[in-house]
Design an enzyme around this catalytic site. Structure first.
Site, mmCIF file in Angstrom:
data_model
loop_
_atom_site.group_PDB
_atom_site.id
_atom_site.type_symbol
_atom_site.label_atom_id
_atom_site.label_comp_id
_atom_site.label_asym_id
_atom_site.label_seq_id
_atom_site.Cartn_x
_atom_site.Cartn_y
_atom_site.Cartn_z
ATOM 1 N N CYS A 11 0.796 -1.230 0.000
ATOM 2 C CA CYS A 11 0.000 0.000 0.000
ATOM 3 C C CYS A 11 0.831 1.286 0.000
ATOM 4 O O CYS A 11 1.951 1.328 0.482
ATOM 5 C CB CYS A 11 -0.965 0.069 1.164
ATOM 6 S SG CYS A 11 -2.004 -1.390 1.302
ATOM 7 N N ASN B 194 -0.947 2.002 5.466
ATOM 8 C CA ASN B 194 0.134 1.228 4.860
ATOM 9 C C ASN B 194 0.849 0.507 5.993
ATOM 10 O O ASN B 194 1.360 1.148 6.914
ATOM 11 C CB ASN B 194 1.093 2.170 4.121
ATOM 12 C CG ASN B 194 2.368 1.490 3.649
ATOM 13 O OD1 ASN B 194 3.394 2.124 3.490
ATOM 14 N ND2 ASN B 194 2.326 0.189 3.415
ATOM 15 N N GLY B 195 0.887 -0.825 5.903
ATOM 16 C CA GLY B 195 1.543 -1.609 6.952
ATOM 17 C C GLY B 195 0.674 -2.787 7.344
ATOM 18 O O GLY B 195 -0.296 -3.114 6.655
ATOM 19 N N TYR C 56 14.213 -3.007 -2.661
ATOM 20 C CA TYR C 56 13.289 -3.311 -3.746
ATOM 21 C C TYR C 56 12.029 -2.447 -3.800
ATOM 22 O O TYR C 56 11.627 -1.998 -4.873
ATOM 23 C CB TYR C 56 12.894 -4.798 -3.647
ATOM 24 C CG TYR C 56 11.706 -5.190 -4.471
ATOM 25 C CD1 TYR C 56 11.757 -5.161 -5.863
ATOM 26 C CD2 TYR C 56 10.506 -5.587 -3.870
ATOM 27 C CE1 TYR C 56 10.648 -5.507 -6.628
ATOM 28 C CE2 TYR C 56 9.406 -5.938 -4.625
ATOM 29 C CZ TYR C 56 9.483 -5.895 -6.011
ATOM 30 O OH TYR C 56 8.405 -6.226 -6.753
ATOM 31 N N GLY D 178 0.853 -0.611 -4.712
ATOM 32 C CA GLY D 178 -0.402 -1.353 -4.600
ATOM 33 C C GLY D 178 -1.221 -1.208 -5.854
ATOM 34 O O GLY D 178 -1.473 -0.089 -6.301
#
Ligand code: SF4
Length: 470
Positions: free
Chosen positions: A9, A110-111, A250, A35
């Site tokens: 996300c 996000n997480g 990445y 995402g």
């Protein structure tokens, strides 16, 4: 199609800008890599709240300028979703929007929380009705259930109960609240947009809309932006910082700045260290595009070997790809990557890859490279072997599926069928990332899990018992 962990996300929040929803839309576009399952924006004009969400890429969801026009107001938050907890269903697309006792409240996360199941059970026993199967909704219910007198202290109260990884944007009628967990797993940056303010997962979103990066939202910080200006509060917990080191390897875009450092700069250093640890006698260096490009440049530059474009990636493969009925060998990999025969023929080739998860794609790719005429194929990986799953917001396969959890480096080399294989060491990895005042999570490479994982959650545990038909 790919053999990579999936990002978990991206979020953006805009306050005090006339076209806030448009800026959020553009920011989400820049954060698309974080995402691709769904996207959404919630905006506020101070009176009403507007929401549009859907499944698919940002451009699919916001397919007409009229949609953005209807998202009125100078305040907006946006979210790109990849599901780590909760299925890939429309009900789970964020921002979540509810009407609480404090008024409307929207949240983008996000997480991944590591105690959401226990909290969800507790909340359901006390009568909470969950609308989604995400861990993020737990935060919303905790805010709604809080006995604190105002929205900011209710958010604080809720966040002091959850554990794990969260970079959050929260919208009320007149406030933008940004928050980051005390370990600072996921990035979240803050900046100015004219007289307004922006928070975003990565600075590439700010670059696109012409915002100026000021600083990161600090781990354990709650940033409240409203008509009174900007206020910072602290969450409980004195965790050591545990930034996800994989953001540098990445996940984040190379043109972004995360954890206060340029990703490109760090990724080049990873390649340089890799070259120092595992040089190769070769004619050319190529990357598995796009995520390994920068590390491959660092590797090639360090050894003075030419960097070449030996694989071309097709960027235009959508979610619904029509498969041929006749079997084409290695179709799923070849549709995405094609070797450049003129570059590879007769050459001793170093292939730089940023990480190996299952090894399935890389095995086929190296065969394809050999078939295109490469004389030798040497694989170099700009991270250590991944041996453990992630519980903080990245979608890794199970431990059993991670190739390095059951095979030695030499066994992986044989399995891939390459002439040599070298991984960057943990020491090399830590020497390439900025250290001053920062700490990192390295759990998937064998480091400790910085926040105890209280529940091993499977996506299936959160499956929605309902099937919605749209
Ligand atoms: Fe990042 Fe790996 Fe830690 Fe997950 S386990 S937060 S991917 S470093």
């Amino acid at each position: 199609m790919t053999d990579k962990p999936k990002e978990a996300c991206g979020v953006i929040g805009v306050y005090g800008y006339p076209e806030a929803a448009m800026m959020a839309y553009l920011g989400l576009y820049a954060l698309q890599h974080r995402g691709q399952e769904g996207a959404g924006i919630v905006s506020s004009d101070g009176e009403k709240i507007y929401r549009h969400v859907g499944q698919g890429l940002v451009n699919d969801v916001f397919s007409s300028p009229n949609i953005i026009k209807k998202l009125k107001g100078q305040l907006a938050i946006g979210h790109n979703r990849y599901s780590t907890t909760g299925a890939d269903q429309k009900i789970n697309v964020q921002p979540i929007l509810v009407n609480s006792k404090e008024g409307p409240l929207a949240l983008g996360h996000n997480g991944n929380l590591v105690n959401s199941r226990a909290l969800r059970d507790m909340l359901q026993k006390s009568g909470a009705l969950f609308q989604t199967t995400t861990d993020s909704e737990v935060i919303v219910h905790l805010i709604a259930h809080s006995k604190e007198p105002d929205i900011v202290s209710s958010v604080k109260d809720a966040l002091n109960k959850v554990r794990g990884a969260y970079s959050l944007v929260i919208l009320t009628k007149d406030k933008l609240i940004a928050a980051r967990d005390p370990s600072g797993f996921r990035p979240l940056s803050f900046g100015y947009l004219d007289k307004g303010h922006v928070v975003a997962s990565e600075t590439c979103a700010m670059d696109l809309i012409g915002a100026e990066y000021i600083r990161d939202v600090n781990p354990g910080e709650l940033l409240i932006i409203d008509e009174n200006g900007i206020r910072s509060e602290s969450l409980n917990g004195n965790n050591e910082h545990a930034h996800c080191i994989f953001e540098f390897i990445y996940f984040s875009r190379p043109d972004s700045r995360v954890f206060g450092e340029y990703v490109d700069k760090t990724r080049r250093k990873l390649g340089k260290r890799l070259a120092e640890e595992h040089p190769a006698d070769a004619d050319i260096v190529i990357a598995v595009p796009d995520s390994s490009n920068t590390a491959a440049l660092g590797y090639a530059h360090q050894l003075g070997i030419p960097f070449e474009l030996g694989l071309i990636r097709n960027h235009y493969i959508g979610r619904t790809f029509i498969q041929p009925q006749q079997k084409i060998r290695h179709f799923n990999v070849k549709v995405k990557f094609n070797p450049v025969g003129g570059v590879l023929k007769g050459k001793r080739v170093v292939v730089v890859e940023d990480s190996i998860v299952r090894g399935t794609t890389l095995k086929i790719l190296t065969q394809v490279i050999r078939k295109a005429g490469a004389k030798e194929v040497h694989v170099r990986v700009s991270s250590p072997p991944i041996r453990h799953p992630c519980y903080y917001g990245m979608d890794f396969p199970t431990r059993e599926e991670l190739i390095a959890s059951s095979m030695s480096v030499e066994e992986i080399r044989k399995h891939l069928g390459v002439d040599s294989l070298g991984y960057l060491s943990m020491k090399g990895l830590l020497s390439a990332v900025p250290r001053e005042g920062r700490g990192y999570c390295t759990a998937c490479f064998g480091g400790p899990y910085p926040v105890p994982v209280e529940e091993i959650f499977e996506k299936a545990q959160y499956e929605n018992p309902f099937q919605e038909i749209f």
